[in-house]
Design an enzyme around this catalytic site. Structure first.
Site, PDB file in Angstrom:
ATOM      1  N   ARG A  54       0.857  -1.184   0.000  1.00 49.16           N
ATOM      2  CA  ARG A  54       0.000   0.000   0.000  1.00 49.16           C
ATOM      3  C   ARG A  54       0.892   1.233   0.000  1.00 49.16           C
ATOM      4  O   ARG A  54       2.105   1.119   0.079  1.00 49.16           O
ATOM      5  CB  ARG A  54      -0.955  -0.027   1.200  1.00 49.16           C
ATOM      6  N   GLY A  55       0.242   2.413  -0.048  1.00 49.21           N
ATOM      7  CA  GLY A  55       1.033   3.639  -0.192  1.00 49.21           C
ATOM      8  C   GLY A  55       1.225   3.877  -1.687  1.00 49.21           C
ATOM      9  O   GLY A  55       1.579   2.946  -2.425  1.00 49.21           O
ATOM     10  N   ALA A  56       0.973   5.121  -2.115  1.00 44.22           N
ATOM     11  CA  ALA A  56       0.925   5.400  -3.549  1.00 44.22           C
ATOM     12  C   ALA A  56       2.174   4.926  -4.303  1.00 44.22           C
ATOM     13  O   ALA A  56       2.077   4.304  -5.366  1.00 44.22           O
ATOM     14  CB  ALA A  56       0.725   6.899  -3.752  1.00 44.22           C
ATOM     15  N   ARG A  95      -7.281  -0.158  -6.964  1.00 44.91           N
ATOM     16  CA  ARG A  95      -7.359   1.001  -6.065  1.00 44.91           C
ATOM     17  C   ARG A  95      -7.373   2.275  -6.916  1.00 44.91           C
ATOM     18  O   ARG A  95      -6.396   2.556  -7.620  1.00 44.91           O
ATOM     19  CB  ARG A  95      -6.164   1.011  -5.083  1.00 44.91           C
ATOM     20  N   GLN A 208      -2.803   3.016   9.712  1.00 42.07           N
ATOM     21  CA  GLN A 208      -1.452   2.998   9.116  1.00 42.07           C
ATOM     22  C   GLN A 208      -0.444   3.716  10.007  1.00 42.07           C
ATOM     23  O   GLN A 208       0.732   3.355  10.032  1.00 42.07           O
ATOM     24  CB  GLN A 208      -1.475   3.698   7.744  1.00 42.07           C
ATOM     25  N   ASP A 249      -1.446  10.933  -2.554  1.00 43.69           N
ATOM     26  CA  ASP A 249      -1.796   9.842  -3.470  1.00 43.69           C
ATOM     27  C   ASP A 249      -2.051  10.354  -4.880  1.00 43.69           C
ATOM     28  O   ASP A 249      -1.949   9.608  -5.853  1.00 43.69           O
ATOM     29  CB  ASP A 249      -3.013   9.077  -2.951  1.00 43.69           C
ATOM     30  N   ASN A 259      -4.998  12.754  -0.207  1.00 46.77           N
ATOM     31  CA  ASN A 259      -4.195  11.921   0.696  1.00 46.77           C
ATOM     32  C   ASN A 259      -5.160  11.249   1.661  1.00 46.77           C
ATOM     33  O   ASN A 259      -6.376  11.468   1.621  1.00 46.77           O
ATOM     34  CB  ASN A 259      -3.151  12.778   1.426  1.00 46.77           C
TER      35      ASN A 259
HETATM   36  O1  MRU Z   1      -4.566   3.579   1.841  1.00 53.06           O
HETATM   37  P1  MRU Z   1      -3.064   3.697   1.835  1.00 53.06           P
HETATM   38  O2  MRU Z   1      -2.432   3.139   3.064  1.00 53.06           O
HETATM   39  O3  MRU Z   1      -2.463   3.156   0.573  1.00 53.06           O
HETATM   40  O4  MRU Z   1      -2.850   5.268   1.844  1.00 53.06           O
HETATM   41  C1  MRU Z   1      -1.556   5.774   1.952  1.00 53.06           C
HETATM   42  C2  MRU Z   1      -1.511   7.232   2.077  1.00 53.06           C
HETATM   43  O5  MRU Z   1      -2.505   7.914   2.118  1.00 53.06           O
HETATM   44  C3  MRU Z   1      -0.148   7.845   2.080  1.00 53.06           C
HETATM   45  O6  MRU Z   1      -0.182   9.021   2.806  1.00 53.06           O
HETATM   46  C4  MRU Z   1       0.227   8.099   0.638  1.00 53.06           C
HETATM   47  O7  MRU Z   1       0.228   6.983  -0.153  1.00 53.06           O
HETATM   48  C5  MRU Z   1       1.331   9.015   0.404  1.00 53.06           C
HETATM   49  S1  MRU Z   1       3.003   8.405   0.573  1.00 53.06           S
HETATM   50  C6  MRU Z   1       3.404   7.410  -0.651  1.00 53.06           C
END
Ligand code: MRU
Length: 367
Positions: A54-56, A95, A208, A249, A259
């Site tokens: 996960r994470g963009a 996603r 998270q 994101d 985000n």
């Molecule tokens: O739902 P997630 O855990 O994938 O969301 C992650 C975030 O919102 C982070 O802040 C985001 O991806 C930015 S950092 C790469």
């Protein structure tokens, strides 16, 4: 990043096993450290949808490797191009908010098309997946260097007292390939000996912050404190936050930022208390096609189960418990949009700029 003395990235190819990609299963952290094998496009789609990765930035890197595996699978069919197209659609549908996912898939499709033979297409897809991971790693390292300057400036007024930085969700190395976006300047400043402390929003409903940011900061020895999501405003009113740094994101060309849900409320509180609010992101998180983030960025809605239930460790085992009355409906918007006007600056691999069309265009001409 080092975990118990060993260097890790969040995604890698297993040496000597072509077509086998490994990840850290983030749904099990911080209580279990499990390495998961991904060998099929279906594995990649499931791992992204169920947030094992996960994470963009990491979602984008995983999609890059997913498309490499798709090319290997497509070679065993009589309809290579169609297979690639369908695999790309399947990955993109997992996603919707993080633009890095579509960016990596489209990049792969374009490059795969340039191969003259199936073998060449597979080779190009493998090289591209590795390049995406490598380039994201290096972009995050540069974000760290540019953001360090801002933390240093903020530290000058503190005269040696701890600089308090608030962050939301996990925009750490776990959300990227390494270093993180929001955490890259924090790690850099900590490594340079600056006295700092991080307020970690728990980030309901998936937690998270409480599960991942707290864990990775702890592994690195960075002083931090986990807070309930609603605490940030109170801390800001009492001079307990010097700056906010979050990730993104998807950021539009005029600087609106999608985000993790709750980011907007932190930006409002920061503005009301005159606290700088920075967003750290690599160029792969810009969506150059979009301008008005509120109207145009698709917001992922996840299962209400994530709101109604919470899981954690109980007597050595991971347990999931119901929080709400069983029949109460719940809703789970995973992201919100912070308008550019609430953002002090964007920290990118090319430097820091104003969150505005002109500010972004000056750093990234040609988009
Ligand atoms: O739902 P997630 O855990 O994938 O969301 C992650 C975030 O919102 C982070 O802040 C985001 O991806 C930015 S950092 C790469």
């Amino acid at each position: 990043m080092r975990i118990q003395g060993q260097d890790y990235r969040t995604i890698w190819e297993k040496a000597g096993s072509p077509g086998l990609v490994q990840i850290i299963d983030q749904s099990r952290l911080p209580h279990e450290f499990i390495i998961e094998d991904l060998t099929t496009v279906r594995d990649f789609a499931r791992a992204i949808r169920d947030m094992h990765v996960r994470g963009a930035i990491l979602i984008g890197a995983a999609a890059g490797y997913g498309m490499y595996i798709a090319a290997r699978e497509a070679a065993k069919t009589n309809y290579f191009n169609d297979y690639i197209r369908k695999a790309g659609e399947a990955l993109k549908s997992t996603r919707p908010t993080a633009v890095n996912l579509a960016w990596a898939v489209e990049k792969q499709i374009k490059i795969i098309q340039t191969g003259n033979t199936i073998d060449e297409k597979i080779l190009l897809a493998g090289e591209t997946a590795r390049a995406i991971a490598r380039e994201e790693e290096s972009a995050c390292q540069q974000i760290g260097e540019h953001g360090l300057r801002l933390i240093r400036e903020c530290g000058r007024a503190k005269k040696g007292k701890a600089i308090n930085i608030l962050t939301h969700c996990n925009a750490g190395w776990l959300a990227c390939v390494d270093y993180g976006t929001a955490t890259a300047p924090i790690y850099e400043a900590f490594n340079q000996g600056l006295n700092l402390h991080v307020w970690v929003d728990e980030t309901r409903p998936w937690n998270q912050g409480a599960r991942l940011t707290a864990w990775e900061l702890g592994q690195h020895g960075v002083p931090h404190t986990v807070i309930a999501d609603n605490t940030g405003g109170h801390l800001m009113q009492h001079d307990m936050v010097d700056m906010v740094i979050v990730g993104s994101d998807r950021t539009t060309r005029r600087g609106d930022v999608a985000n993790k849900i709750g980011t907007y409320l932190k930006a409002l509180a920061a503005r009301d208390n005159h606290i700088p609010f920075y967003v750290a992101l690599p160029s792969s998180s810009f969506d150059w096609q979009l301008s008005d983030g509120l109207k145009e960025i698709p917001i992922e809605e996840r299962t209400s189960e994530e709101v109604k239930y919470i899981s954690g460790q109980c007597e050595g085992k991971i347990k999931r418990v119901l929080l709400t009355p069983p029949d109460s409906p719940a809703v789970n918007y995973a992201f919100d949009v912070t308008p550019a006007r609430l953002i002090t600056g964007l920290i990118t691999e090319r430097g820091v700029c104003e969150a505005s069309e002109a500010g972004i265009a000056a750093l990234f001409p040609g988009h």
